[in-house]
Design a protein around this motif. Structure first.
Motif, PDB file in Angstrom:
ATOM      1  N   SER A  22      -4.788  17.583   1.140  1.00 24.44           N
ATOM      2  CA  SER A  22      -5.141  18.674   2.058  1.00 24.44           C
ATOM      3  C   SER A  22      -4.022  18.979   3.049  1.00 24.44           C
ATOM      4  CB  SER A  22      -6.421  18.325   2.825  1.00 24.44           C
ATOM      5  OG  SER A  22      -6.200  17.245   3.733  1.00 24.44           O
ATOM      6  N   VAL A  23      -3.027  18.085   3.150  1.00 29.27           N
ATOM      7  CA  VAL A  23      -1.898  18.321   4.048  1.00 29.27           C
ATOM      8  C   VAL A  23      -0.989  19.376   3.434  1.00 29.27           C
ATOM      9  CG1 VAL A  23       0.152  17.302   5.119  1.00 29.27           C
ATOM     10  CG2 VAL A  23      -1.969  15.976   4.969  1.00 29.27           C
TER      11      VAL A  23
ATOM     12  N   ALA B 199       0.853  -1.190   0.000  1.00 34.71           N
ATOM     13  CA  ALA B 199       0.000   0.000   0.000  1.00 34.71           C
ATOM     14  C   ALA B 199       0.887   1.238   0.000  1.00 34.71           C
ATOM     15  CB  ALA B 199      -0.914   0.009   1.223  1.00 34.71           C
ATOM     16  N   SER B 200       0.646   2.138  -0.941  1.00 37.54           N
ATOM     17  CA  SER B 200       1.405   3.381  -1.011  1.00 37.54           C
ATOM     18  C   SER B 200       1.109   4.247   0.208  1.00 37.54           C
ATOM     19  CB  SER B 200       1.032   4.132  -2.295  1.00 37.54           C
ATOM     20  OG  SER B 200       1.623   5.409  -2.324  1.00 37.54           O
ATOM     21  N   PHE B 201       2.159   4.932   0.724  1.00 32.17           N
ATOM     22  CA  PHE B 201       1.924   5.866   1.831  1.00 32.17           C
ATOM     23  C   PHE B 201       2.454   7.267   1.526  1.00 32.17           C
ATOM     24  CE2 PHE B 201       6.148   4.255   2.735  1.00 32.17           C
ATOM     25  CZ  PHE B 201       6.835   5.322   3.287  1.00 32.17           C
ATOM     26  N   THR B 202       3.198   7.407   0.436  1.00 33.87           N
ATOM     27  CA  THR B 202       3.669   8.726   0.008  1.00 33.87           C
ATOM     28  C   THR B 202       4.058   8.618  -1.456  1.00 33.87           C
ATOM     29  OG1 THR B 202       5.232  10.526   0.477  1.00 33.87           O
ATOM     30  CG2 THR B 202       6.091   8.296   0.621  1.00 33.87           C
TER      31      THR B 202
ATOM     32  N   GLN C 258      -0.623   5.613   7.215  1.00 35.09           N
ATOM     33  CA  GLN C 258      -1.775   6.189   6.517  1.00 35.09           C
ATOM     34  C   GLN C 258      -2.483   7.256   7.345  1.00 35.09           C
ATOM     35  OE1 GLN C 258      -2.398   5.323   3.365  1.00 35.09           O
ATOM     36  NE2 GLN C 258      -0.800   3.757   3.341  1.00 35.09           N
ATOM     37  N   THR C 259      -2.087   7.451   8.579  1.00 42.09           N
ATOM     38  CA  THR C 259      -2.788   8.389   9.457  1.00 42.09           C
ATOM     39  C   THR C 259      -2.363   9.830   9.214  1.00 42.09           C
ATOM     40  OG1 THR C 259      -1.133   8.263  11.229  1.00 42.09           O
ATOM     41  CG2 THR C 259      -2.894   6.593  11.236  1.00 42.09           C
ATOM     42  N   ASP C 260      -3.193  10.774   9.682  1.00 44.47           N
ATOM     43  CA  ASP C 260      -2.877  12.196   9.540  1.00 44.47           C
ATOM     44  C   ASP C 260      -1.543  12.523  10.222  1.00 44.47           C
ATOM     45  OD1 ASP C 260      -5.152  12.633   8.108  1.00 44.47           O
ATOM     46  OD2 ASP C 260      -6.323  13.422   9.798  1.00 44.47           O
ATOM     47  N   ALA C 261      -1.298  11.920  11.383  1.00 43.70           N
ATOM     48  CA  ALA C 261      -0.066  12.208  12.126  1.00 43.70           C
ATOM     49  C   ALA C 261       1.155  11.866  11.297  1.00 43.70           C
ATOM     50  CB  ALA C 261      -0.062  11.423  13.438  1.00 43.70           C
ATOM     51  N   ALA C 262       1.104  10.742  10.595  1.00 48.62           N
ATOM     52  CA  ALA C 262       2.245  10.336   9.769  1.00 48.62           C
ATOM     53  C   ALA C 262       2.329  11.172   8.504  1.00 48.62           C
ATOM     54  CB  ALA C 262       2.133   8.859   9.413  1.00 48.62           C
ATOM     55  N   GLN C 263       1.203  11.420   7.878  1.00 49.43           N
ATOM     56  CA  GLN C 263       1.189  12.151   6.612  1.00 49.43           C
ATOM     57  C   GLN C 263       1.734  13.577   6.769  1.00 49.43           C
ATOM     58  OE1 GLN C 263      -0.144  11.044   3.249  1.00 49.43           O
ATOM     59  NE2 GLN C 263       0.570   9.210   4.303  1.00 49.43           N
TER      60      GLN C 263
END
Length: 611
Positions: free
Chosen positions: A369-370, A144-147, A350-355
């Motif tokens: 949106s980040v 799964a892509s995360f960035t 995948q969470t906002d904290a990591a993104q």
């Protein structure tokens, strides 16, 4: 439940203070297993902290970022939900090399089982799909892509402006026209810049190199989606012209960027070396902040930006994005507890904290949106709105067709391997071989890389011998098309074990080899010398300064139509790395560190990937 332990307090404190500010502007690399870095699987932070160890084999540019994400994971709900605490350790393995290891089957090639990966994060799902097709889908799990980060062309800012940047649309076809035009930069009013030169990485080991050849096929087909194997075949002539501009290939962009950086810092414009570099946007951001090889920034380290920055040209026909997946491996050595911890870390990414952490390291979050922050600005050579067109990643069969085609159309090479056979080459390297054994086997292993039309020669040097090449030189093979001579050359290399071995006339050997290759160099080839030495010069008639003056005369602004670049290998702890680095720099080549002599096979493979 085991105690939850953070990583070392000193390291965490450093990140929260000054090093945190440095890390914001640098993406970390610790080296590349595929490029022969002897510290590629270095000890790292593998001290037993009472937690389950989750090793992530990752493409080089993500090491620092995953380090920061690993620390944040410790404070996350995803980690709190685990029955046992987990500590994530990123290690650096090139995407192509990890693909080769996983498809080959068997154990991970590292004596320290602590460093065997639980998870894999290549730069693109292209690689996980190749492993799934060639080995087993269960081995790569569910990536799964995360960035993500787009593939762009980094162009020195004055050159980009000469092409109409930032107002004009610039496409791969524009680069192809400059490649085909015998006037090169003169065709746009810049005759002093010489020919148009491109740097690309080897698509067998590099995501950027693979994406570049796919983008070429898209451009030639006039498509922005639906690329087929037939389209790739039809693009052969277009791509062949594009490849003719390539200065040399390689495993990573880091060494090319380091050479360019060193030239610009020393007052040269860099135009004699390269005009455009195919690279990921994140690598360009790193370069413009003074970290050309994207190494792991250490506490207190000061980065010095280049005197001339690169700007990102987002090809008008579109860019492929490196989608950076992460997945838990289905390998026999991965325990259930490790798989559970790895799944929790993947979920955290995948969470906002990591993104929100990603832009600090030059990567774009999946969530648009980040905020991208101050790094993604024109000041650092990028356009946060680019690229305008996204090219979808084609299927496995199309990727395979593109790699197979590149093998046939890549720029031909003319390579002279020059091997030190002085007395010190009898020293043992700790794996049952002598240095000379390692050098012979490393050279033999590279023969399969060359096509029959590539020109290959081999010389050896020591005192007390002579040949048609001169005193202190032995000619095992003249530089000529390899044709069907692989077996006989393999035998000639093996015969070096019985050769006379005395002194080290290093500089004389380089001078003679350079004269030989310069006399026969052709504009349509990568003309190169691979130099292996394990010691200091002891017996030359020419000094190092005189040698540098002699071999560096063609590397000025505009360069030469047929430059001869030298790629030295510093073999063992006694090699004169300073002299070898100067020799490489003088010719626009690159030097390689084989101080761990037992890994000479990997280093040789990395060097040969330039051709």
């Amino acid at each position: 439940m085991a105690p939850r332990s953070s990583r070392s307090s000193a390291r965490t404190a450093a990140r929260r203070t000054g090093i945190g500010l440095l890390a914001i502007v640098a993406v970390g690399l610790t080296g590349c297993f595929g490029s022969g870095d002897p510290d590629a699987f270095g000890d790292g932070d593998f001290v037993d902290d009472g937690c389950t160890s989750i090793v992530v084999a990752t493409s080089s540019e993500k090491v620092n970022m995953l380090d920061a994400l690993a620390d944040a994971f410790k404070e996350s709900p995803e980690h709190d939900a685990l029955d046992e605490c987990a500590t994530v350790h990123p290690i650096n393995v090139s995407s192509g090399e990890a693909t080769r290891i996983l498809t080959a089957g068997g154990d991970w090639p590292d004596e320290d089982t602590r460093r065997w990966p639980t998870m894999w994060s290549p730069a693109s799902t292209v690689w996980t799909e190749r492993v799934a097709a060639a080995a087993s889908p269960s081995l790569v799990g569910e990536p799964a892509s995360f960035t993500h980060t787009p593939v762009v062309f980094g162009v020195p800012e004055p050159m980009a402006k000469a092409l109409g940047w930032p107002d004009a649309e610039i496409g791969i076809a524009d680069f192809e026209e400059l490649c085909a035009d015998p006037d090169g930069w003169a065709s746009v009013g810049k005759p002093l810049w010489g020919s148009f030169k491109i740097s690309k990485t080897n698509p067998n080991t590099s995501t950027t190199g693979l994406s570049a050849i796919l983008m070429q096929s898209y451009e030639a087909a006039g498509k922005t989606d639906g690329l087929t194997a037939d389209d790739v075949a039809a693009a052969a002539d277009f791509s062949r012209v594009f490849e003719e501009c390539v200065i040399h290939y390689g495993d990573t962009t880091g060494k090319v960027l380091t050479t360019l950086y060193d030239e610009t810092q020393n007052g040269a414009s860099g135009s004699g070396y390269v005009s455009a570099v195919a690279l990921e946007e994140t690598s360009l951001l790193n370069y413009n902040q003074g970290n050309p090889d994207s190494h792991t920034v250490q506490p207190g380290e000061k980065l010095t930006p280049p005197k001339e920055k690169l700007v990102a040209v987002y090809p008008s026909g579109g860019s492929i994005w490196s989608d950076n997946p992460i997945t838990a491996l289905g390998a026999d050595w991965v325990t259930d507890v490790q798989a559970e911890g790895g799944a929790a870390f993947a979920a955290f990414l995948q969470t906002d904290a990591a993104q929100k952490i990603l832009p600090d390291y030059g990567f774009r979050p999946l969530d648009e949106s980040v905020p991208l922050g101050d790094l993604f600005t024109a000041a650092y050579g990028v356009d946060p709105a680019g690229p305008a067109v996204t090219l979808p990643k084609p299927g496995v069969e199309v990727v395979s067709a593109a790699i197979d085609q590149w093998t046939q159309i890549r720029k031909p090479s003319s390579v002279l391997e020059v091997i030190d056979i002085s007395g010190s080459m009898d020293e043992a390297i700790g794996d049952g071989r002598s240095k000379l054994d390692g050098a012979i086997e490393g050279a033999q292993a590279t023969l399969g890389h060359f096509r029959s039309s590539d020109e290959v020669g081999v010389w050896a040097f020591t005192t007390g011998v002579s040949s048609t090449a001169g005193e202190n030189l032995v000619v095992l093979r003249d530089v000529e098309p390899l044709a069907s001579d692989r077996e006989s050359l393999d035998t000639s290399l093996a015969d070096l074990r019985y050769a006379q071995r005395e002194g080290t006339p290093l500089y004389d050997a380089v001078a003679a080899a350079y004269d030989e290759m310069t006399a026969r160099a052709e504009p349509g080839r990568i003309n190169a010398i691979v130099l292996l030495s394990d010691g200091q010069d002891t017996d030359s008639s020419i000094s190092l300064d005189s040698l540098i003056a002699r071999i560096g005369k063609a590397s000025g602004e505009g360069g030469d139509d047929a430059p001869v670049r030298i790629f030295p290998i510093a073999y063992g702890e006694g090699a004169d790395t300073g002299a070898l680095a100067r020799i490489a720099e003088a010719t626009g080549g690159q030097w390689f560190d084989a101080s761990d002599a037992a890994k000479i096979d990997l280093v040789f493979a990395s060097v040969i990937n330039n051709f």
